[in-house]
Design an enzyme around this catalytic site. Sequence first.
Site, mmCIF file in Angstrom:
data_model
loop_
_atom_site.group_PDB
_atom_site.id
_atom_site.type_symbol
_atom_site.label_atom_id
_atom_site.label_comp_id
_atom_site.label_asym_id
_atom_site.label_seq_id
_atom_site.Cartn_x
_atom_site.Cartn_y
_atom_site.Cartn_z
ATOM 1 N N HIS A 198 45.778 54.885 37.868
ATOM 2 C CA HIS A 198 46.420 56.025 38.103
ATOM 3 C C HIS A 198 47.731 55.957 38.762
ATOM 4 O O HIS A 198 47.735 55.741 40.054
ATOM 5 C CB HIS A 198 45.412 57.118 38.819
ATOM 6 C CG HIS A 198 46.062 58.476 38.897
ATOM 7 N ND1 HIS A 198 45.335 59.488 38.696
ATOM 8 C CD2 HIS A 198 47.087 58.766 39.378
ATOM 9 C CE1 HIS A 198 46.102 60.566 39.076
ATOM 10 N NE2 HIS A 198 47.071 60.269 39.618
ATOM 11 N N HIS A 207 52.031 57.408 39.222
ATOM 12 C CA HIS A 207 53.405 58.137 38.976
ATOM 13 C C HIS A 207 54.709 57.381 39.047
ATOM 14 O O HIS A 207 54.915 56.732 39.914
ATOM 15 C CB HIS A 207 53.366 59.522 39.636
ATOM 16 C CG HIS A 207 52.266 60.229 39.732
ATOM 17 N ND1 HIS A 207 52.182 61.177 38.702
ATOM 18 C CD2 HIS A 207 51.004 60.215 40.221
ATOM 19 C CE1 HIS A 207 51.051 61.968 39.107
ATOM 20 N NE2 HIS A 207 50.203 61.209 40.148
ATOM 21 N N LEU A 208 55.093 57.032 37.580
ATOM 22 C CA LEU A 208 56.396 56.086 37.536
ATOM 23 C C LEU A 208 57.480 57.024 37.395
ATOM 24 O O LEU A 208 58.605 56.589 37.492
ATOM 25 C CB LEU A 208 56.224 55.361 36.484
ATOM 26 C CG LEU A 208 55.057 54.141 36.714
ATOM 27 C CD1 LEU A 208 55.080 53.329 35.379
ATOM 28 C CD2 LEU A 208 54.900 53.499 37.858
ATOM 29 N N ARG A 209 57.426 58.405 37.357
ATOM 30 C CA ARG A 209 58.447 59.076 37.208
ATOM 31 C C ARG A 209 59.570 59.008 35.917
ATOM 32 O O ARG A 209 59.202 58.138 34.979
ATOM 33 C CB ARG A 209 59.372 59.190 38.623
ATOM 34 C CG ARG A 209 58.629 59.445 39.600
ATOM 35 C CD ARG A 209 57.695 60.879 39.570
ATOM 36 N NE ARG A 209 57.117 60.950 40.921
ATOM 37 C CZ ARG A 209 55.926 61.832 41.060
ATOM 38 N NH1 ARG A 209 55.499 62.311 40.098
ATOM 39 N NH2 ARG A 209 55.716 61.990 42.384
ATOM 40 N N ASN A 215 53.036 63.744 34.111
ATOM 41 C CA ASN A 215 53.340 65.081 34.586
ATOM 42 C C ASN A 215 54.886 64.995 35.122
ATOM 43 O O ASN A 215 55.449 65.177 36.198
ATOM 44 C CB ASN A 215 52.643 65.545 35.952
ATOM 45 C CG ASN A 215 52.721 64.513 37.111
ATOM 46 O OD1 ASN A 215 52.788 63.423 36.767
ATOM 47 N ND2 ASN A 215 52.481 64.788 38.258
ATOM 48 N N LYS A 260 45.192 63.751 30.525
ATOM 49 C CA LYS A 260 45.155 64.420 31.739
ATOM 50 C C LYS A 260 44.966 65.959 32.052
ATOM 51 O O LYS A 260 45.770 66.517 31.153
ATOM 52 C CB LYS A 260 46.434 63.871 32.677
ATOM 53 C CG LYS A 260 46.322 64.289 33.986
ATOM 54 C CD LYS A 260 45.392 63.378 34.763
ATOM 55 C CE LYS A 260 45.343 63.717 36.255
ATOM 56 N NZ LYS A 260 46.420 63.495 37.182
ATOM 57 N N HIS A 271 42.286 66.012 37.335
ATOM 58 C CA HIS A 271 42.571 66.501 38.748
ATOM 59 C C HIS A 271 41.559 67.454 39.079
ATOM 60 O O HIS A 271 41.683 68.774 38.449
ATOM 61 C CB HIS A 271 44.000 66.945 38.609
ATOM 62 C CG HIS A 271 44.471 67.174 40.053
ATOM 63 N ND1 HIS A 271 45.294 66.633 40.604
ATOM 64 C CD2 HIS A 271 44.093 68.192 40.783
ATOM 65 C CE1 HIS A 271 45.488 67.135 41.771
ATOM 66 N NE2 HIS A 271 44.617 67.913 42.015
ATOM 67 N N HIS A 285 41.287 60.204 41.654
ATOM 68 C CA HIS A 285 41.432 60.281 43.187
ATOM 69 C C HIS A 285 40.464 61.261 43.874
ATOM 70 O O HIS A 285 40.829 62.230 44.480
ATOM 71 C CB HIS A 285 42.959 60.828 43.436
ATOM 72 C CG HIS A 285 43.640 61.906 42.722
ATOM 73 N ND1 HIS A 285 42.727 63.293 42.700
ATOM 74 C CD2 HIS A 285 44.498 61.973 41.884
ATOM 75 C CE1 HIS A 285 43.524 64.044 41.742
ATOM 76 N NE2 HIS A 285 44.569 63.322 41.390
ATOM 77 N N LEU A 313 48.008 65.527 47.224
ATOM 78 C CA LEU A 313 46.912 66.309 46.652
ATOM 79 C C LEU A 313 45.943 65.413 45.589
ATOM 80 O O LEU A 313 46.688 64.579 44.943
ATOM 81 C CB LEU A 313 47.489 67.482 45.932
ATOM 82 C CG LEU A 313 48.190 68.534 46.789
ATOM 83 C CD1 LEU A 313 49.109 69.536 45.881
ATOM 84 C CD2 LEU A 313 46.978 69.167 47.602
ATOM 85 N N ASP A 366 47.398 56.479 42.680
ATOM 86 C CA ASP A 366 47.997 57.944 42.725
ATOM 87 C C ASP A 366 49.221 57.718 43.524
ATOM 88 O O ASP A 366 49.763 58.530 44.236
ATOM 89 C CB ASP A 366 47.202 58.728 43.261
ATOM 90 C CG ASP A 366 47.892 60.408 43.182
ATOM 91 O OD1 ASP A 366 48.422 60.449 41.989
ATOM 92 O OD2 ASP A 366 47.275 61.282 43.979
ATOM 93 N N HIS A 406 58.453 60.534 45.744
ATOM 94 C CA HIS A 406 59.337 61.706 45.674
ATOM 95 C C HIS A 406 60.453 61.163 46.659
ATOM 96 O O HIS A 406 60.536 60.698 47.741
ATOM 97 C CB HIS A 406 58.815 63.008 46.375
ATOM 98 C CG HIS A 406 57.590 63.530 45.604
ATOM 99 N ND1 HIS A 406 57.910 64.390 44.494
ATOM 100 C CD2 HIS A 406 56.173 63.505 45.592
ATOM 101 C CE1 HIS A 406 56.578 64.884 43.926
ATOM 102 N NE2 HIS A 406 55.736 64.142 44.626
ATOM 103 N N ALA A 445 54.041 67.129 47.327
ATOM 104 C CA ALA A 445 52.878 66.314 47.640
ATOM 105 C C ALA A 445 52.910 64.870 47.050
ATOM 106 O O ALA A 445 53.420 64.593 45.820
ATOM 107 C CB ALA A 445 51.646 66.985 47.033
HETATM 108 O O1 DOR Z 1 49.592 63.869 45.694
HETATM 109 C C1 DOR Z 1 49.918 64.213 44.611
HETATM 110 N N1 DOR Z 1 51.273 63.844 43.831
HETATM 111 N N2 DOR Z 1 49.105 64.565 43.808
HETATM 112 C C2 DOR Z 1 49.089 64.883 42.433
HETATM 113 O O2 DOR Z 1 48.137 65.331 42.004
HETATM 114 C C3 DOR Z 1 50.400 64.783 41.794
HETATM 115 C C4 DOR Z 1 51.495 63.887 42.410
HETATM 116 C C5 DOR Z 1 52.735 63.784 42.098
HETATM 117 O O3 DOR Z 1 52.885 63.704 40.702
HETATM 118 O O4 DOR Z 1 53.701 63.845 43.009
HETATM 119 ZN ZN ZN Z 2 48.433 61.554 40.304
#
Ligand code: DOR
Ligand code: ZN
Length: 347
Positions: free
Chosen positions: A16, A18-20, A44, A102, A139, A177, A222, A250, A254, A266
Site C-alpha cells: 500500500h 502513494h506515489l503521486r 487517489n 480501492k 479504506h 492500514h 488517516l 501507506d 505531501h 493527511a
Molecule cells: O493519511 C493518509 N494519506 N491517508 C489516506 O487514506 C490517504 C493518504 C494520502 O493520499 O495522502
Molecule cells: Zn493510503
Amino acid sequence: MNAPHTLRLPRPDDAHVHLRDGAAMAHAAAATAAQFGRAVVMPNLRPPIRTTAEALDYRARIVGALPPGHAFEPWMTLYLTDDSDPAEMIRAKASACVAGVKLYPAGATTHSDAGVRGLRALDDVLAAMAEVELPLLVHGEVVDPDVDVFDREVAFLGRELGPLLARHPRLRVVLEHVTSEAGVRFVEQARPGVAATLTAHHLLLDRNAMFQGGLRPHLYCLPLLKRSSDRRALVAAAVSGSPRFFLGTDSAPHAEGAKLAACGCAGCYTAPVALQLYAEAFDAAGALDRLPDFASRFAAEFYGWLPSRDEVVLERGATPVPEQLPFGDSLVVPFRAGGEVGWRWIG
Ligand code: DOR
Ligand code: ZN
C-alpha cells in the site's frame, strides 16, 4: 530474545503506497523502488485512476520516472466510484497489471471526493471482482459526522465491512492500514480471503505523539493514530506470524506547504526509511525473526506473486533522517525528519 546485528531478508513488497504523479512522483517512486521489489500503488490522483487504461498509463509514467535498469514492479489499483462497472473489473484482471480495486468512502480522506456514496448499489461490480478474483482494498472508515473521528474504523467494521463480506462470501478483501484493536480482531476472525495491511507509523506511535509538546502535523494521517492499547494489538498482529497481516506503508507524501497549512493534508512519508522503521517495531517486540514473512512473503502470497528474487540487508546502527527531501518543485518532510532510525540500509 535475539538481537542480531545484521538483518537479511528477501526484498520486501509494499502492499500500500502513494506515489503521486508529475514531478513529485519521480522522488516518491525512487524512494519506494530503492527498498521494495513490488508495490501496490494507490489510485487517489486528481482525477482518480478509474479505468484499466488509465492505470496502465499511470504505470508507464511510474516506470518511466525510475532510473533505467530498475527491477521495481508497480502493481496498479482502480478507484471504485458509484459509476464503476463490472466489465471494467474483468478488463482490469485481464491486464495482469492491476492488483485490486480501492474503496474510498466519499469524503473519508485525501482525494476521496470521487469515492463511493452508495456501496450497496455496487453489488454487481463486487460480484464481478469476486468472480475474477480481483481483491477489494478498503479504506475502512465511516464518514458519518456523528461518529467520533477516532471511532470511524470500528464503526465501519460493523456497519459496512461485516455486511459486505456476508453479501460477497468469495470476494477477497484487504482492510488497508488497520489501526484499531477491534480491526485486528475483526480480521483475525474473518472468513478466509480477508487480510490487512499494517503501516510502520501505526506500529510505532500512538495518538499522544500527534500532540507531543505541540501539534505535530507530520504525524497527522488517516486513519488517525489510535490509543496505546490499539498500537499494542497492531504490533501483536504484525509479529503473530499470521499471513493475514502484511506490510503496507501507506507512505503518503505531501509537499511541506500542504502539510503546514490551516487545513493540512493527511499522510506520513515513511518510504525513505520504511524497512528500518518496521525493523524498529519488530525489534522492540523481540520478534525480528518474524519480519521476513511479514515484509517479503505474505503480501506476495495474497496477491499470487512469485517469491522475492533478491535479498536486502540492514545493519543495526543509528542513521540520521534528513529534515527535508526534494519533492518535485517542492520539499517534503519525511517521517522522523531531523531524528534517526535504528538501522542502516546496506542494500
Ligand atoms: O493519511 C493518509 N494519506 N491517508 C489516506 O487514506 C490517504 C493518504 C494520502 O493520499 O495522502
Ligand atoms: Zn493510503
